[in-house]
Write a protein that holds these residues in place. Structure first.
Motif: not given
Length: 275
Positions: A54-57, A226-229, A244-250, A262-270
């Motif tokens: 399940i992704e929350y993004e 930042l990408d955490y696995n 968990a992924l966090y991307e801060y745009y230029s 100004n950012y993109e984020a995603e959290v997923s578990v499964g």
């Protein structure tokens, strides 16, 4: 989301520089990295894994809308020594370990593109649907020590919508060699003008239809992220994973009218069942 990301960043950076413990288990995965799927358990031949996440993004790149989405997980893999061929979802590829400290990967994947309906608030109205395309992905990882505690990573994604490059450094936590534990990566990404305009550019025709300002993007620095696995075996067959992924745009990306955040984020578990 921002509070969660901040807490994650503090915890992971704190552990990033802690001394590693001596590994107690025999290496079974091709490389002991939670970010690299390996369901072979060290055995040559076929392996199968099937699961659900399940992704929350964010709804699309640059969106300030979030939602939940189920995603299939797992892969079909065939291993021969230090080489694994795999089929995972919409990707078909190979990865191989060379000289114990180089991991290479090449894959063909599929980019579904973006649809106007991806925004429930109608913020993509008039922009039309972006084209689907096939992507070629080449990744190289270089271990900085014998147990892959630290490694460098680089990736190039290219296809019908331009090219994206990613470069970073990763740190692995945990003492196992079966691909479980956790891992965090700090990465910088760069895109060419075609890739940038595919995601954030607005043509004259789109501007007329949407009411947004015409925007032409140039290539260059895209983001820092930042990408955490995390991966853990509950027993011999069941595995739990998370990311968990966090991307801060230029600033250039943030200036696009499509970038509502100004950012993109995603959290997923499964969960995954390894046959």
């Amino acid at each position: 989301m921002k509070k969660f990301t901040g807490l994650l960043l503090i915890v992971c950076i704190h552990g990033f520089f802690l001394p590693s413990a001596v590994a107690q288990e025999e290496r079974t995965a091709l490389v002991p990295l939670p970010s690299v799927d390996d369901f072979t358990k060290g055995n040559d031949g076929w392996s199968f894994a099937l699961g659900l996440g399940i992704e929350y993004e964010t709804a699309y790149e640059g969106s300030d809308e979030f939602g939940f989405e189920p995603q299939p997980a797992g892969a079909v893999q065939w291993r021969n020594g230090d080489d694994i061929f795999f089929w995972a979802g919409e990707a078909l590829g190979w990865r191989g370990l060379r000289s114990d400290n180089w991991l290479f990967e090449a894959a063909i994947g599929f980019d579904e593109g973006r649809e106007e309906g991806d925004s429930d608030d109608g913020r993509l109205n008039g922009l039309g649907d972006s084209e689907e395309s096939t992507e070629f992905v080449v990744t190289a990882r270089r271990a900085l020590d014998t147990d892959w505690r630290y490694h460098l990573v680089s990736r190039v994604v290219t296809g019908g919508n331009g090219s994206l490059g990613l470069f970073g450094i990763s740190r692995r936590f945990g003492d196992t060699y079966d691909g479980t534990g956790s891992e965090i990566s700090l990465v910088a990404s760069f895109h060419d003008s075609e890739y940038a305009n595919h995601g954030f550019g607005i043509t004259a025709e789109q501007a007329l239809a949407s009411g947004l300002a015409e925007t032409r993007m140039s290539g260059g620095f895209r983001s820092i992220g930042l990408d955490y696995n995390y991966r853990y075996y509950l027993n011999d067959n069941w595995q739990i994973f998370g990311e968990a992924l966090y991307e801060y745009y230029s600033s250039d990306v943030q200036d696009s009218p499509i970038a509502r955040s100004n950012y993109e984020a995603e959290v997923s578990v499964g969960f995954i069942y390894v046959f």
